[in-house]
Design a protein around this motif. Structure first.
Motif, PDB file in Angstrom:
ATOM      1  N   GLU A   7      -2.212 -42.052  12.309  1.00 34.05           N
ATOM      2  CA  GLU A   7      -2.756 -41.057  11.392  1.00 34.05           C
ATOM      3  C   GLU A   7      -3.992 -40.442  12.014  1.00 34.05           C
ATOM      4  O   GLU A   7      -4.586 -40.994  12.935  1.00 34.05           O
ATOM      5  N   SER A  18       0.114 -37.393   9.377  1.00 39.56           N
ATOM      6  CA  SER A  18       0.841 -38.648   9.498  1.00 39.56           C
ATOM      7  C   SER A  18       2.156 -38.401  10.215  1.00 39.56           C
ATOM      8  O   SER A  18       2.722 -37.313  10.137  1.00 39.56           O
ATOM      9  N   VAL A  29       8.847 -35.718  -1.372  1.00 39.73           N
ATOM     10  CA  VAL A  29       7.892 -34.739  -0.838  1.00 39.73           C
ATOM     11  C   VAL A  29       8.627 -33.597  -0.147  1.00 39.73           C
ATOM     12  O   VAL A  29       8.290 -32.418  -0.307  1.00 39.73           O
ATOM     13  N   VAL A  67       3.655 -34.819   8.975  1.00 39.98           N
ATOM     14  CA  VAL A  67       3.315 -34.247   7.674  1.00 39.98           C
ATOM     15  C   VAL A  67       1.817 -33.993   7.641  1.00 39.98           C
ATOM     16  O   VAL A  67       1.019 -34.844   8.052  1.00 39.98           O
ATOM     17  N   TRP A  69      -1.197 -33.373   5.100  1.00 38.86           N
ATOM     18  CA  TRP A  69      -1.517 -33.589   3.687  1.00 38.86           C
ATOM     19  C   TRP A  69      -2.857 -32.958   3.347  1.00 38.86           C
ATOM     20  O   TRP A  69      -3.785 -32.975   4.164  1.00 38.86           O
ATOM     21  N   ASP A  70      -2.978 -32.441   2.119  1.00 41.02           N
ATOM     22  CA  ASP A  70      -4.286 -31.977   1.664  1.00 41.02           C
ATOM     23  C   ASP A  70      -5.028 -33.128   0.996  1.00 41.02           C
ATOM     24  O   ASP A  70      -4.499 -34.244   0.873  1.00 41.02           O
ATOM     25  N   GLY A  73      -3.367 -35.076  -1.784  1.00 38.92           N
ATOM     26  CA  GLY A  73      -2.126 -35.804  -1.539  1.00 38.92           C
ATOM     27  C   GLY A  73      -0.889 -34.932  -1.518  1.00 38.92           C
ATOM     28  O   GLY A  73       0.231 -35.450  -1.478  1.00 38.92           O
ATOM     29  N   GLY A  74      -1.076 -33.622  -1.535  1.00 36.89           N
ATOM     30  CA  GLY A  74       0.069 -32.718  -1.459  1.00 36.89           C
ATOM     31  C   GLY A  74       0.385 -32.359  -0.017  1.00 36.89           C
ATOM     32  O   GLY A  74      -0.489 -32.380   0.856  1.00 36.89           O
ATOM     33  N   ALA A  75       1.649 -32.043   0.253  1.00 36.08           N
ATOM     34  CA  ALA A  75       2.071 -31.703   1.620  1.00 36.08           C
ATOM     35  C   ALA A  75       1.796 -30.233   1.904  1.00 36.08           C
ATOM     36  O   ALA A  75       2.318 -29.348   1.215  1.00 36.08           O
ATOM     37  N   SER A 108       3.922 -25.042   2.962  1.00 37.41           N
ATOM     38  CA  SER A 108       3.549 -24.810   1.574  1.00 37.41           C
ATOM     39  C   SER A 108       3.101 -23.360   1.421  1.00 37.41           C
ATOM     40  O   SER A 108       2.722 -22.699   2.397  1.00 37.41           O
TER      41      SER A 108
END
Length: 396
Positions: A7, A18, A29, A67, A69-70, A73-75, A108
């Motif tokens: 990470e 990650s 996700v 991935v 992540w913000d 915890g969103g992708a 996104s």
């Protein structure tokens, strides 16, 4: 959700990276990003899990999915990458291999604002540092846009044009208006004559099977017809490759694919004159696999063209705004497509071994593009390939 490799909290002020070697734990996700973000159908969860299950594992391909992540915890994005073994050294590629007409990240809707093309090269450097050992980066068939957003991979140095372009057309609200503008009077007359000749063999209709058994039966017919065409053209049979036939059969009945895969066939008097395996995704219909029965009497009247027009009418009626002929510069696409989609390849070595392995690959793509972009050379190449295929078929 941190992957088994590593990470990086240093990707940016609000971005955590990650890396994952398994796809299934990311299902929720991944599918949420498909629904709410931008991607192509070839990077959907259903497509890539089926590919890895039936093909990737047989080829020794290891997923290396990144991935971003913000802080909530969103992708922000998913990069469906993989490590592919080669005769010389491992290389970094897109997951999905040659069955993905477009290769791209999943983004996104907030990606362009949060990271964007300007910030991607620095982020890519960090991604490379997290990935398993590889000596070559070979990322091909990348479009310049992913949905409504610019493809961030276009911001990297060293991109080259892919040997082939993709092609698409923008549909109208009704098929008759579109057809009226696209086809000349002479073409419409020929279309009508061929349709009338075909109808002499019986009623003509585009049939979309519903049950799993019917869908698989139609797919098997398509693969048989397509196999005959491959033999005639002198090219390797796609469905003879390990796992490829199972991949298409899996997606035909896979619940995760939902209504994305559209299988149909052109019925002429109770016989399957042609068949189709297409994709419906994000308001775009993708024309991926099509065939026709070369041994039938109807073959001389262009059942493939009749099926194509039926498909375009179907796509229009079901609310699709675009009809995507995907990758390939076949001449018939010029009759329909007003949009040419450049595709790009990103290749870079990561070591001396990488330089040795990458040189022949770059040379191959340059020669391939030169031949494909030269009508005379491409015509002679296809003739020689077909002649060689005929000799192999006869055992000469």
């Amino acid at each position: 959700m941190i992957g088994p490799w590593s990470e990086s909290p240093g990707a940016g002020p609000d971005v955590l990276l990650s890396v994952h070697e398994e796809i299934e734990p990311l299902k929720a996700v991944w599918q949420e990003l498909e629904r709410s973000g931008d991607c192509t159908p070839f990077q959907t969860y259903a497509w890539l899990t089926a590919w890895q299950r039936h093909i990737g594992t047989k080829q020794g391909v290891r997923p290396a999915i990144v991935v971003g992540w913000d802080s909530a915890g969103g992708a922000l994005f998913i990069l469906p990458l993989a490590i592919e073994p080669t005769w010389l050294c491992p290389r970094l590629v897109w997951l999905g291999g040659d069955l993905c007409d477009y290769q791209a990240p999943l983004l996104s809707k907030d990606f362009s604002r949060r990271i964007g093309a300007a910030g991607f090269p620095a982020l890519w450097t960090q991604v490379r540092g997290l990935l398993p050992s590889h000596h070559i980066v070979s990322l091909d068939r990348m479009p310049e846009r992913v949905g409504a957003q610019a493809n961030p991979f276009m911001a990297l140095d060293g991109n080259r044009l892919h040997p082939c372009f993709a092609h698409k057309t923008v549909l109208k609200s009704d098929w008759e208006s579109y057809y009226g503008e696209k086809r000349s009077s002479a073409s419409k007359k020929r279309d009508k004559q061929k349709r009338r000749k075909t109808e002499e063999f019986g009623p003509v209709s585009l049939v979309t099977p519903v049950t799993a058994e019917e869908r698989l039966s139609a797919l098997d017919m398509l693969m048989a017809q397509k196999s005959a065409a491959f033999a005639r053209m002198g090219v390797a049979n796609l469905f003879d490759k390990p796992g490829y036939r199972d991949f298409y059969r899996d997606l035909a009945t896979n619940a995760d694919a939902g209504d994305m895969i559209h299988i149909c066939y052109l019925d002429v008097g109770g016989a399957t004159a042609a068949a189709n395996w297409g994709i419906s995704f994000g308001g775009r219909y993708s024309y991926v696999l099509a065939s026709y029965d070369e041994t039938a009497e109807t073959a001389k009247y262009g059942p493939g063209v009749i099926q194509l027009m039926e498909l375009m009418a179907h796509a229009t009626a079901t609310g699709h705004g675009e009809f995507d002929f995907t990758i390939g510069d076949e001449a018939y696409k010029e009759q329909w497509c007003e949009v040419e989609v450049p595709l790009h390849d990103h290749m870079e070595p990561n070591s001396l071994i990488g330089w040795i392995g990458l040189g022949p690959e770059i040379a191959y793509f340059q020669v391939k593009r030169f031949i494909k972009q030269s009508p005379v050379l491409w015509r002679w190449f296809t003739r020689l390939r077909a002649a060689a295929g005929s000799l192999r078929a006869t055992g000469a």
